[in-house]
Each structure stands twice: as structure tokens, then as C-alpha cells.
Design a protein around this motif. Structure first.
Motif, PDB file in Angstrom:
ATOM      1  N   SER A  94      49.712  36.285 -16.679  1.00 17.23           N
ATOM      2  CA  SER A  94      50.214  37.041 -15.539  1.00 17.23           C
ATOM      3  C   SER A  94      50.162  38.534 -15.826  1.00 17.23           C
ATOM      4  CB  SER A  94      51.657  36.607 -15.215  1.00 17.23           C
ATOM      5  OG  SER A  94      52.174  37.347 -14.135  1.00 17.23           O
ATOM      6  N   THR A  95      49.150  39.175 -15.276  1.00 16.89           N
ATOM      7  CA  THR A  95      49.025  40.628 -15.345  1.00 16.89           C
ATOM      8  C   THR A  95      48.916  41.165 -13.922  1.00 16.89           C
ATOM      9  OG1 THR A  95      47.937  40.614 -17.503  1.00 16.89           O
ATOM     10  CG2 THR A  95      47.609  42.557 -16.129  1.00 16.89           C
ATOM     11  N   THR A  96      49.761  42.097 -13.576  1.00 20.28           N
ATOM     12  CA  THR A  96      49.768  42.661 -12.221  1.00 20.28           C
ATOM     13  C   THR A  96      48.922  43.921 -12.185  1.00 20.28           C
ATOM     14  OG1 THR A  96      51.979  41.775 -11.788  1.00 20.28           O
ATOM     15  CG2 THR A  96      51.200  43.543 -10.347  1.00 20.28           C
TER      16      THR A  96
ATOM     17  N   PRO B 274      26.154  40.956 -22.199  1.00 19.54           N
ATOM     18  CA  PRO B 274      27.488  40.505 -21.798  1.00 19.54           C
ATOM     19  C   PRO B 274      27.411  39.145 -21.098  1.00 19.54           C
ATOM     20  CG  PRO B 274      27.111  42.791 -21.143  1.00 19.54           C
ATOM     21  CD  PRO B 274      25.785  42.228 -21.572  1.00 19.54           C
ATOM     22  N   SER B 275      28.551  38.496 -20.963  1.00 16.60           N
ATOM     23  CA  SER B 275      28.622  37.192 -20.307  1.00 16.60           C
ATOM     24  C   SER B 275      29.774  37.180 -19.305  1.00 16.60           C
ATOM     25  CB  SER B 275      28.803  36.073 -21.336  1.00 16.60           C
ATOM     26  OG  SER B 275      29.992  36.270 -22.081  1.00 16.60           O
ATOM     27  N   PHE B 276      29.536  36.501 -18.188  1.00 15.68           N
ATOM     28  CA  PHE B 276      30.573  36.343 -17.167  1.00 15.68           C
ATOM     29  C   PHE B 276      31.623  35.356 -17.660  1.00 15.68           C
ATOM     30  CE2 PHE B 276      32.166  33.699 -13.690  1.00 15.68           C
ATOM     31  CZ  PHE B 276      32.775  34.654 -12.886  1.00 15.68           C
ATOM     32  N   TYR B 277      32.909  35.661 -17.358  1.00 16.16           N
ATOM     33  CA  TYR B 277      33.969  34.778 -17.803  1.00 16.16           C
ATOM     34  C   TYR B 277      34.755  34.169 -16.643  1.00 16.16           C
ATOM     35  CZ  TYR B 277      38.200  33.050 -20.038  1.00 16.16           C
ATOM     36  OH  TYR B 277      39.230  32.251 -20.448  1.00 16.16           O
ATOM     37  N   ALA B 278      35.309  35.005 -15.740  1.00 17.82           N
ATOM     38  CA  ALA B 278      36.150  34.471 -14.666  1.00 17.82           C
ATOM     39  C   ALA B 278      36.246  35.488 -13.537  1.00 17.82           C
ATOM     40  CB  ALA B 278      37.539  34.126 -15.190  1.00 17.82           C
ATOM     41  N   VAL B 279      36.703  35.017 -12.380  1.00 13.51           N
ATOM     42  CA  VAL B 279      36.904  35.885 -11.221  1.00 13.51           C
ATOM     43  C   VAL B 279      38.163  35.439 -10.489  1.00 13.51           C
ATOM     44  CG1 VAL B 279      35.459  34.465  -9.703  1.00 13.51           C
ATOM     45  CG2 VAL B 279      35.813  36.902  -9.187  1.00 13.51           C
ATOM     46  N   SER B 280      38.882  36.406  -9.945  1.00 12.55           N
ATOM     47  CA  SER B 280      40.114  36.137  -9.190  1.00 12.55           C
ATOM     48  C   SER B 280      40.059  36.888  -7.865  1.00 12.55           C
ATOM     49  CB  SER B 280      41.350  36.583  -9.978  1.00 12.55           C
ATOM     50  OG  SER B 280      41.408  35.941 -11.232  1.00 12.55           O
ATOM     51  N   ASN B 281      40.401  36.195  -6.788  1.00 11.05           N
ATOM     52  CA  ASN B 281      40.442  36.808  -5.453  1.00 11.05           C
ATOM     53  C   ASN B 281      41.899  37.056  -5.060  1.00 11.05           C
ATOM     54  OD1 ASN B 281      37.558  36.696  -4.875  1.00 11.05           O
ATOM     55  ND2 ASN B 281      37.837  34.484  -4.779  1.00 11.05           N
ATOM     56  N   ILE B 282      42.212  38.281  -4.705  1.00  9.27           N
ATOM     57  CA  ILE B 282      43.562  38.651  -4.272  1.00  9.27           C
ATOM     58  C   ILE B 282      43.599  38.641  -2.739  1.00  9.27           C
ATOM     59  CG2 ILE B 282      45.401  40.337  -4.472  1.00  9.27           C
ATOM     60  CD1 ILE B 282      44.435  39.061  -7.128  1.00  9.27           C
ATOM     61  N   ALA B 283      44.594  37.974  -2.223  1.00 11.31           N
ATOM     62  CA  ALA B 283      44.678  37.798  -0.769  1.00 11.31           C
ATOM     63  C   ALA B 283      44.726  39.139  -0.051  1.00 11.31           C
ATOM     64  CB  ALA B 283      45.911  36.963  -0.417  1.00 11.31           C
TER      65      ALA B 283
ATOM     66  N   VAL C 229      47.984  39.681  -8.876  1.00 15.43           N
ATOM     67  CA  VAL C 229      48.275  39.090 -10.174  1.00 15.43           C
ATOM     68  C   VAL C 229      47.070  38.285 -10.660  1.00 15.43           C
ATOM     69  CG1 VAL C 229      49.797  37.566 -11.477  1.00 15.43           C
ATOM     70  CG2 VAL C 229      50.730  38.996  -9.638  1.00 15.43           C
ATOM     71  N   ILE C 230      46.676  38.496 -11.921  1.00 16.87           N
ATOM     72  CA  ILE C 230      45.572  37.762 -12.542  1.00 16.87           C
ATOM     73  C   ILE C 230      45.976  37.380 -13.960  1.00 16.87           C
ATOM     74  CG2 ILE C 230      43.839  39.036 -11.204  1.00 16.87           C
ATOM     75  CD1 ILE C 230      43.184  40.502 -13.897  1.00 16.87           C
ATOM     76  N   GLY C 231      45.190  36.542 -14.605  1.00 17.34           N
ATOM     77  CA  GLY C 231      45.328  36.245 -16.027  1.00 17.34           C
ATOM     78  C   GLY C 231      44.242  36.971 -16.801  1.00 17.34           C
ATOM     79  N   THR C 232      44.499  37.265 -18.063  1.00 12.26           N
ATOM     80  CA  THR C 232      43.520  37.993 -18.873  1.00 12.26           C
ATOM     81  C   THR C 232      43.449  37.411 -20.276  1.00 12.26           C
ATOM     82  OG1 THR C 232      45.151  39.615 -19.656  1.00 12.26           O
ATOM     83  CG2 THR C 232      43.946  40.145 -17.627  1.00 12.26           C
ATOM     84  N   ARG C 233      42.346  37.682 -20.930  1.00 11.21           N
ATOM     85  CA  ARG C 233      42.201  37.448 -22.359  1.00 11.21           C
ATOM     86  C   ARG C 233      42.012  38.797 -23.035  1.00 11.21           C
ATOM     87  NH1 ARG C 233      37.930  33.132 -24.212  1.00 11.21           N
ATOM     88  NH2 ARG C 233      36.551  34.766 -23.433  1.00 11.21           N
TER      89      ARG C 233
END
Length: 408
Positions: free
Chosen positions: A271-273, A183-192, A205-209
Motif C-alpha cells: 500500500s503506497t499512496t 528493462p522488463s515490464f512488471y505490473a500495472v495499476s489503474n486508479i479509478a 493506492v498501489i503496491g510496490t517492490r
């Protein structure tokens, strides 16, 4: 009495002369047609194997070689029949014309018969030689096919090791085997970080593929005195199903809990919650009236699922962490989700250099700090994951193996 020149009656053909006439001509054409069909089919199969790399198998290669050799042999055989037939016809017709023009002094019939009898003998001197060439071609074709099949079953590529250390020694997969892609790393999101009161949930809320493999790292502590609630569910607006992968806690009475949930994105969107719902009704009394919670969402590509996992939740504070995890699949990825008490500096603490860990993310909230590391592994064996920090603090750690996808 006037002598009348009569055309001698041609004797019936026999032996080799009969073989290469009439029915033999039709048989030769049949061999030629069969040879062209076989050769054409073999050529098309070779072309298809060349264009479609995944179709290059020992069975198809052997079949293409067999059809090509068989077609070539039939064409050579047909050509030999036709060439011998033409040579025989020329000799026979020349003999008849000579008889018509010359009146023999002795018995004409005997002369013709004698010459006719010598013709098969002469033809017999040619035919075995050409048939022998046919057998020679067939033998060479068999040797060629055996060579092709023999070399097709041998992997001539060199075998390479991946070196020493935790990476182990790798070998090149054999022809036709299934290869696992890490597998390969793609992205990371930090939620406050947020304070969530009793009976409330925690969204981010994050974005997805499409087909992203999502890891939701949740770290929370008590906003008041009492026991911490467990997490009952994690959902998103794509109706994706998340499952609990691991939980690191000494118990509900402790004031720090880390959990990891995994799911898969079904579509591409900005935008995915994602909503984390604590199990307030099931919280052991006395339950806290609120929690301080943060969430880090990482996304990976080419993940077949979660293999092994392990957690650490020491009851006392420390400045280091070390665990052992056994990978269940070669070419998988180990992901380290670390959380501990926050201090002002969120600089990535260096992992132990021999493990090859890659720092991906560090997020400091008011109460918790989360860190994300990962690294691929080449062998299904036990790996030791070690970390050290500058300060002594409470720690939690979740270690997951992400299994790679198979490619033939």
C-alpha cells in the motif's frame, strides 16, 4: 719395511663437481621452494578464476599461466640439480673407495689425481645435456604462455545477427566489454477516475517492490468551462521524488491533457499512496472549477533512467497515430502511453504488427481511455511507432525510452 695403507687425501672439488655440492644443494632447495610457491599461487589463481566467472580476464589468465609455467620450470630445474648431484656423488665416492682398497703399483697420488681429473670431464659430459633440457623446458614454457595469451585475446564465439527489420543487426560483445540488459515490464495499476474540485488533489493506492521504476500516466479534462491547470507535483508516502518526463497538450485552453511522471520505489509494500497535485494557483484565468482525471501506474524492473522522449497532441481528432523516436541506447525499451476519448469498448486496438509492440493495459473511464504498450529494441536507432483505432477521437500520446542497466 712395512707398508702402511693410508687413505688418500681427496682433492679439492672444482668445475661441475663443485657446482653440484654444498652451496649448490642449498640453491637447489631454494629453487624447489620457489617453484612450489609459484606453482601453488598459479593453481589458486586458476581456481579463483574458475569459481568467480566475472574475474575471468586476460590479465588474470596470463598471470596464472605465467606463475604455473614459472613454478614448473623451477621445479624441473631443482630436480635436475639434485639428480645430477646424486650421480656425481656416487661416482666420486666409488672412486675413493676403490683407491683405498687397491694399492697402486705406480705413483698413487698421480693415479688419484688422474682419476680425479677425469671425473669432472665425465661429469662435464652429463651436465651440459641436462642443462640443455632445462633450456628446452624454458623455451616450451615460453611457447605455451604465448599460446595462452594469444588465444585468450581472441573471441572464438560466433557472431550472431538479430535479423532484419526494426530490430537491426546485433553483435556479440567482446570479452570484458559492458553488456546492457533491457528493462522488463512488471505490473500495472489503474486508479479509478474522479472529479477533483479546485484546490484539491487526486490520490491513488498501489503496491510496490523495492527499486521498481514507476511511470505515472495522468489523463484529465475539464469538468467545467475554462483553462486546465498544469500538474505541479506527484508525491507518494515513501517520500519518493517524481519528476515530469513528458507532457502532451495543445495548450491550456484545450480540453484534454496527458502527462507522464517517473519515480523509483524505495521499499516493498502492498500500500503506497501516490498523490497528484494540480497547480490550481498557477492556472490561467478563467480556470476550470474542477477536472475529470484518471491515472495509470506502470512498474518496470532494471531501468537505469529515461533516455529520449517524444509526444503527440494533434489539434484535431483522428483514428491513427504515428511518431518517430530515436533510442539512445542499445537494449532499451520503448514505452507508449496513449490516451484518448473513451467509448464503450476497451478492447486493445492492435498496433502495427511490424513494430513488435506488446499490449500491456487498457483502462476506460467515463471521459478518458488510457492504453499502455511497450517493446524492447536492440539498437540505438530511429523507430517508427504507429497505431490505428476503430473510431475517430481526440488523441494524446507520450513515448518514452527506458534505458537498461549495465552488466559486465
Amino acid at each position: 719395511m712395512v707398508k702402511v695403507s693410508r687413505r688418500k687425501r681427496r682433492p679439492a672439488q672444482s668445475g661441475v663437481q663443485a657446482i653440484f655440492s654444498g652451496r649448490s644443494e642449498r640453491r637447489g632447495r631454494a629453487h624447489a621452494v620457489a617453484g612450489m610457491i609459484s606453482t601453488g599461487t598459479g593453481a589458486c589463481l586458476w581456481l579463483w578464476i574458475t569459481i568467480v566467472a566475472s574475474a575471468s580476464s586476460l590479465l588474470l589468465t596470463s598471470l596464472a599461466a605465467l606463475l604455473s609455467v614459472q613454478g614448473s620450470a623451477l621445479l624441473v630445474y631443482s630436480r635436475t640439480i639434485r639428480k645430477t648431484q646424486r650421480l656425481d656423488n656416487r661416482r666420486t665416492f666409488a672412486s675413493y673407495e676403490l683407491e683405498d682398497e687397491i694399492e697402486p703399483s705406480s705413483s698413487p697420488v698421480d693415479s688419484v689425481c688422474s682419476r680425479g681429473g677425469n671425473s669432472p670431464k665425465r661429469n662435464g659430459n652429463v651436465s651440459p645435456f641436462r642443462i640443455g633440457k632445462i633450456f628446452l623446458v624454458m623455451i616450451l614454457a615460453g611457447i605455451m604462455l604465448t599460446t595462452v595469451v594469444g588465444f585468450g585475446s581472441v573471441d572464438l564465439a560466433p557472431q550472431h545477427g538479430t535479423g532484419s527489420g526494426n530490430s537491426g543487426t546485433g553483435t556479440k560483445p567482446s570479452i570484458g566489454s559492458v553488456e546492457t540488459i533491457a528493462p522488463s515490464f512488471y505490473a500495472v495499476s489503474n486508479i479509478a477516475e474522479a472529479i477533483v474540485s479546485s484546490n484539491d488533489s487526486y490520490p491513488g493506492v498501489i503496491g510496490t517492490r523495492s527499486d521498481d521504476f514507476i511511470i505515472v500516466q495522468i489523463a484529465y479534462s475539464g469538468g467545467s468551462g475554462g483553462n486546465l491547470p498544469n500538474i505541479s507535483s506527484v508525491t507518494d508516502t515513501q517520500s519518493s521524488v517524481y519528476s515530469s518526463a513528458a507532457s502532451a497538450s495543445v495548450g491550456e485552453a484545450t480540453n484534454f491533457w496527458e502527462q507522464a511522471w517517473t519515480g523509483r520505489a524505495s521499499s516493498t509494500t502492498n500500500s503506497t499512496t501516490i498523490t497528484v497535485s494540480p497547480d490550481w494557483p498557477g492556472c490561467q484565468t478563467p480556470c476550470v472549477t474542477s477536472i475529470i482525471i484518471t491515472m495509470t501506474v506502470s512498474r518496470y524492473r532494471g531501468v537505469a533512467g529515461v533516455g529520449s522522449s517524444t509526444t503527440t497532441a494533434p489539434s484535431t481528432s483522428s483514428s491513427s497515430q504515428s511518431i518517430s523516436i530515436t533510442a539512445t541506447q542499445a537494449n532499451s525499451m520503448l514505452v507508449e502511453l496513449l490516451s484518448h476519448g473513451a467509448y464503450s469498448n476497451c478492447g486493445m486496438d492492435a498496433p502495427q504488427p511490424e513494430t513488435g509492440q506488446t499490449p500491456r493495459n487498457c483502462f476506460t473511464a467515463t471521459t478518458e481511455r488510457t492504453e499502455l504498450f511497450d517493446h524492447s529494441v536492440t539498437n540505438a536507432q530511429t523507430y517508427v511507432e504507429s497505431y490505428a483505432w476503430a473510431q475517430i477521437e481526440v488523441q494524446r500520446g507520450i513515448y518514452l525510452e527506458l534505458k537498461g542497466t549495465n552488466s559486465s
